[in-house]
Design a protein around this motif. Structure first.
Motif, PDB file in Angstrom:
ATOM      1  N   LYS A   1       5.973  -4.688 -20.984  1.00  0.00           N
ATOM      2  CA  LYS A   1       4.750  -5.431 -21.234  1.00  0.00           C
ATOM      3  C   LYS A   1       4.347  -5.295 -22.682  1.00  0.00           C
TER       4      LYS A   1
ATOM      5  N   GLY B   1      -0.531  -6.567 -12.842  1.00  0.00           N
ATOM      6  CA  GLY B   1      -0.632  -5.304 -12.134  1.00  0.00           C
ATOM      7  C   GLY B   1      -0.715  -5.522 -10.632  1.00  0.00           C
TER       8      GLY B   1
ATOM      9  N   GLU C   1       0.836  -1.196   0.000  1.00  0.00           N
ATOM     10  CA  GLU C   1       0.000   0.000   0.000  1.00  0.00           C
ATOM     11  C   GLU C   1       0.865   1.238   0.000  1.00  0.00           C
TER      12      GLU C   1
ATOM     13  N   ALA D   1       3.154   1.246  -3.643  1.00  0.00           N
ATOM     14  CA  ALA D   1       2.503   0.763  -4.855  1.00  0.00           C
ATOM     15  C   ALA D   1       2.814   1.681  -6.022  1.00  0.00           C
ATOM     16  N   VAL D   2       3.284   1.097  -7.111  1.00  0.00           N
ATOM     17  CA  VAL D   2       3.459   1.853  -8.349  1.00  0.00           C
ATOM     18  C   VAL D   2       2.547   1.206  -9.371  1.00  0.00           C
ATOM     19  N   ALA D   3       1.705   1.997  -9.990  1.00  0.00           N
ATOM     20  CA  ALA D   3       0.781   1.420 -10.955  1.00  0.00           C
ATOM     21  C   ALA D   3       1.552   0.772 -12.093  1.00  0.00           C
ATOM     22  N   ASP D   4       1.017  -0.286 -12.629  1.00  0.00           N
ATOM     23  CA  ASP D   4       1.612  -1.049 -13.733  1.00  0.00           C
ATOM     24  C   ASP D   4       2.745  -1.954 -13.313  1.00  0.00           C
ATOM     25  N   ASP D   5       3.199  -1.880 -12.085  1.00  0.00           N
ATOM     26  CA  ASP D   5       4.304  -2.759 -11.697  1.00  0.00           C
ATOM     27  C   ASP D   5       3.803  -3.817 -10.730  1.00  0.00           C
ATOM     28  N   PRO D   6       4.425  -4.995 -10.730  1.00  0.00           N
ATOM     29  CA  PRO D   6       3.917  -6.054  -9.863  1.00  0.00           C
ATOM     30  C   PRO D   6       4.143  -5.723  -8.392  1.00  0.00           C
ATOM     31  N   PRO D   7       3.324  -6.274  -7.510  1.00  0.00           N
ATOM     32  CA  PRO D   7       3.504  -5.997  -6.088  1.00  0.00           C
ATOM     33  C   PRO D   7       4.801  -6.607  -5.567  1.00  0.00           C
ATOM     34  N   LEU D   8       5.275  -6.070  -4.453  1.00  0.00           N
ATOM     35  CA  LEU D   8       6.545  -6.509  -3.883  1.00  0.00           C
ATOM     36  C   LEU D   8       6.334  -7.714  -2.993  1.00  0.00           C
ATOM     37  N   ASP D   9       7.312  -8.601  -2.990  1.00  0.00           N
ATOM     38  CA  ASP D   9       7.285  -9.713  -2.051  1.00  0.00           C
ATOM     39  C   ASP D   9       8.619  -9.701  -1.308  1.00  0.00           C
TER      40      ASP D   9
ATOM     41  N   CYS E   1      15.024  -6.432  -1.912  1.00  0.00           N
ATOM     42  CA  CYS E   1      13.687  -6.180  -2.429  1.00  0.00           C
ATOM     43  C   CYS E   1      13.141  -4.874  -1.892  1.00  0.00           C
TER      44      CYS E   1
END
Lengths: 471, 257
Positions: free
Chosen positions: B36, B21, A125, A128-136, A207
């Motif tokens: 992409k 996304g 939350e 978050a960067v739009a278009d990029d995958p969430p961090l793990d 990460c």
């Protein structure tokens, strides 16, 4: 004599190069390209920037993130992060073991750590960067297990009381409970143990660093690959309320020297943040901190220096299983599980006499044989047969005064703020410290966590904020 | 004639980190963003217009806040009727099922409605909770952790249950006997490592966890960690794949004359 044919071929090759140059020029002139009719200066930092952050590790990026997040209105502050090692090959962040715990004795440290674990839990939350995958961040919630001998048992009980008051979920265990829960421990010499049940464990610092980097870049923070070599400042002689004269300094320009070149760019700035980690002491000297008669405020240096620490990775097939927490022995040796294949990471802090030379990051394997393995094998008998797989060394930004962080502005160089000196805890406190420094810069005082006891002035007044650990 | 020797190799299961996304599953982030192909119209417009970007961020935030709203604690019910009823109401509101001690299962119907008869069961502890498919998350576990005598908890296919939630289950250690995490997309072996607090656990279901990197090895390690618990889940041999059949050697075995 030149062969006519070769010249022709050379000319042909040159023509292709010229075509690509011309195409590049045309593309840069069209809208969207950065047009510079003379030459490409994209590697240079901007000529002015509101905030210059010296150091692009997790602390520097955290300060940049919170500055951009808490600024009003949006886009008001231009932030520049200067990092000389773009591969992060010697940065303490990525060489760290990655643990996070709340088991400290100083209440501010517990609060910092609690906020940081909250940040890590909601990292998608925040970052978050739009278009990029969430961090793990691959967090292992396995907790920390601190063991105490007879001497340290009372201190440990006190510490746990303080931690519980701040909201950490820590429980005390007797040697018998320890043996029941973790049968692979040899409880000889252990009088008490404190075990963190929640909010403690270890994660992947790379990460977090990449996530922060990606997010601050999307928020508009500028990055520069260079080294800060000079501060240009001006002094004012002012009188305090009690009438004594004080020489206040203000940094106006930061000279950023580009990597592997003699070129430098003077960057006009309003605020400088010293988040250079193990090298913060050198950066502070550049600003003139500590240049004065010893015993005065001008003569108080920033007591942060490089200290080298080793981390060893070993394999032990009969070793403790999946439930292994991050164990810290009373002798100072620590280890934790790494992955599923019975691999373990661990090390030990050397005493003052044995401090290795921090000039390079070479690993001393004899240190493992002499100082790390015997206490490990005594505490966990299964570790008598182990095989060291690899090892590496990293730097601590070691605060020689009291081994706790320095946060906030310098009393004399009024626009340099510190976010350094955490002596091995920087990673686990970075999100909270970043927010504290951003609050200090934007509001002038700490709003959420009160870190007034971590200010620079304690080095002059002599008030140590020391951890009463059993380590 | 020598029998063909089938050799077993350990093959790492190949799976991709879903990159749909923000809402997709993830592994380590690629620092320079993903290249992409086939970007959707919304992303294309959002790159060029601030309004579309703001709209997209708003939709994203609304989705996140919907999950938060579903997981809010019902403090007024807790104060009036006690923690058991509040926990049961929470689960039923999410779409799960509850069983009180000595009673039948209470489930909401197709439309999500359920009878409020259980409001009078203030002193009866909740024994079993079936929260399969519910949007329960870390905050929502507050209501569940108040059920001190919970014996069986089913969290199958919950999309927001992750390792952090598993680390929170330790207060139920003295009563919890059955736990099912089958099909949860965010649970990995790191969260399973903190199940060792649940010393009373007798049945654990960890089948079909896509985020676990080596299911067979994880199952072996979990079985070692919880010796008195029956672990259902990945078959340890499922990771092993039959290698190519080796050529029968000429010198091996009697050759027919």
């Amino acid at each position: 004599a030149h062969d006519v044919k070769t010249v022709g071929r050379l000319g042909g090759g040159d023509r292709d190069g010229k075509m690509s140059e011309i195409k590049k020029k045309i593309r840069s002139i069209l809208p969207g390209g950065d047009w510079n009719p003379l030459y490409d200066t994209s590697y240079l930092p901007p000529e002015s920037s509101d905030v210059v952050i010296v150091g692009g590790g997790v602390l520097g990026l955290s300060v940049a993130y919170w500055l951009k997040k808490l600024e009003k209105p949006r886009g008001a502050i231009r932030v520049l992060v200067v990092e000389r090692d773009h591969t992060y090959s010697r940065a303490s962040t990525v060489l760290s073991v990655g643990g996070i715990r709340q088991q400290f004795s100083v209440p501010e440290n517990v609060q910092l750590s609690l906020f940081s674990i909250d940040f890590l839990r909601n990292i998608n939350e925040y970052l978050a960067v739009a278009d990029d995958p969430p961090l793990d961040i691959q967090f292992n919630p396995s907790g920390y297990l601190l063991l105490a001998s007879e001497k340290g048992a009372a201190i440990m009980e006190n510490n746990v009381k303080v931690q519980r008051q701040e909201g950490a979920k820590v429980c005390l265990m007797s040697p018998e409970q320890l043996r029941n829960k973790f049968p692979w421990i040899n409880t000889e010499g252990v009088a008490l143990a404190s075990y963190g049940m929640e909010h403690e464990g270890w994660f992947d610092p790379w990460c977090l660093l990449q996530g922060l980097r990606r997010k601050v870049q999307s928020m508009g923070v500028l990055f520069c690959r260079g080294e800060v070599t000079r501060f240009v400042s001006s002094s004012n002689l002012m009188k305090t309320a009690s009438g004594e004269e004080v020489n206040l300094k203000r940094i106006h320009e930061v000279h950023v020297k580009i990597d592997q070149s003699l070129e430098y760019q003077p960057v006009e700035c309003a605020i400088v943040i010293n988040a250079a980690g193990a090298w913060s002491g050198q950066v502070a000297e550049l600003a003139g901190i500590g240049k004065g008669p010893p015993g005065t405020l001008q003569g108080t240096k920033l007591p942060v220096e490089l200290r080298k620490r080793y981390v060893y990775l070993w394999h032990c097939p009969q070793g403790p299983g999946l439930e292994t927490p991050f164990v810290i022995d009373p002798s100072g040796t620590y280890f934790r599980r790494e992955g599923l294949g019975h691999n373990y990471l661990g090390g030990c802090s050397p005493t003052e006499e044995e401090e290795p030379d921090p000039g390079n990051l070479e690993v001393d394997h004899d240190f493992f044989q002499d100082r790390v393995w015997p206490p490990l094998a005594q505490r966990v008998p299964a570790f008598e047969t182990l095989k060291v797989r690899s090892a590496w060394a990293g730097y601590y930004d070691y605060n020689t005064f009291d081994q706790n962080g320095v946060v906030g502005p310098h009393p004399l160089v009024i626009n340099m703020y510190f976010a350094t000196g955490f002596s091995g805890h920087g990673l686990q406190q970075a999100p909270a410290v970043g927010r504290a420094v951003a609050e200090m810069v934007l509001e002038g005082h700490f709003q959420t966590i009160n870190l007034s006891s971590f200010l620079f002035s304690r080095f002059y007044s002599g008030e140590k904020v020391q951890e009463h650990n059993i380590i | 004639m020598a029998a063909p020797k089938a050799s077993l190799h350990l093959v790492a299961p190949v799976w991709n980190g879903g990159t749909r996304g923000i809402s997709g599953l993830s592994r380590v982030v690629a620092p320079e963003g993903n290249q992409k192909k086939g970007r959707s119209l919304l992303q294309f417009l959002a790159d060029r217009f601030y309004d579309v970007e703001a709209l997209r961020d708003h939709l994203l935030r609304k989705r996140v806040s919907k999950v938060h709203q579903k997981n809010r604690p019902f403090n007024h019910i807790n104060q009036r009727y006690g923690p058991y009823v509040a926990g049961a109401y929470f689960i039923l509101k999410q779409g799960g099922a509850v069983r009180f001690q000595g009673r039948e299962w209470i489930r909401p119907n197709q439309r999500g409605h359920f009878s409020l008869d259980f409001l009078k069961l203030q002193a009866v502890p909740v024994e079993a909770v079936d929260a399969s498919g519910c949007a329960i998350n870390y905050q929502g576990l507050d209501s569940l952790l108040a059920l001190k005598e919970l014996q069986s908890l089913w969290l199958q296919r919950c999309p927001h249950v992750d390792d952090w939630c598993l680390s929170r289950l330790h207060p139920l250690a003295s009563s919890l006997q059955e736990l099912s995490l089958a099909g949860c997309p965010r649970v990995s072996e790191r969260g399973l490592a903190c199940l060792h607090h649940l010393w009373n656990l007798r049945r654990l279901d960890i089948s079909d966890l896509p985020a676990v990197s080596s299911p067979g090895l994880t199952r072996i390690l979990v079985e070692e960690m919880l010796p008195s618990c029956e672990v259902l889940g990945a078959d340890w041999a499922q990771d092993l794949k039959l290698g190519p059949e080796e050529q029968p050697r000429d010198t091996a075995g009697p050759t027919p004359a």
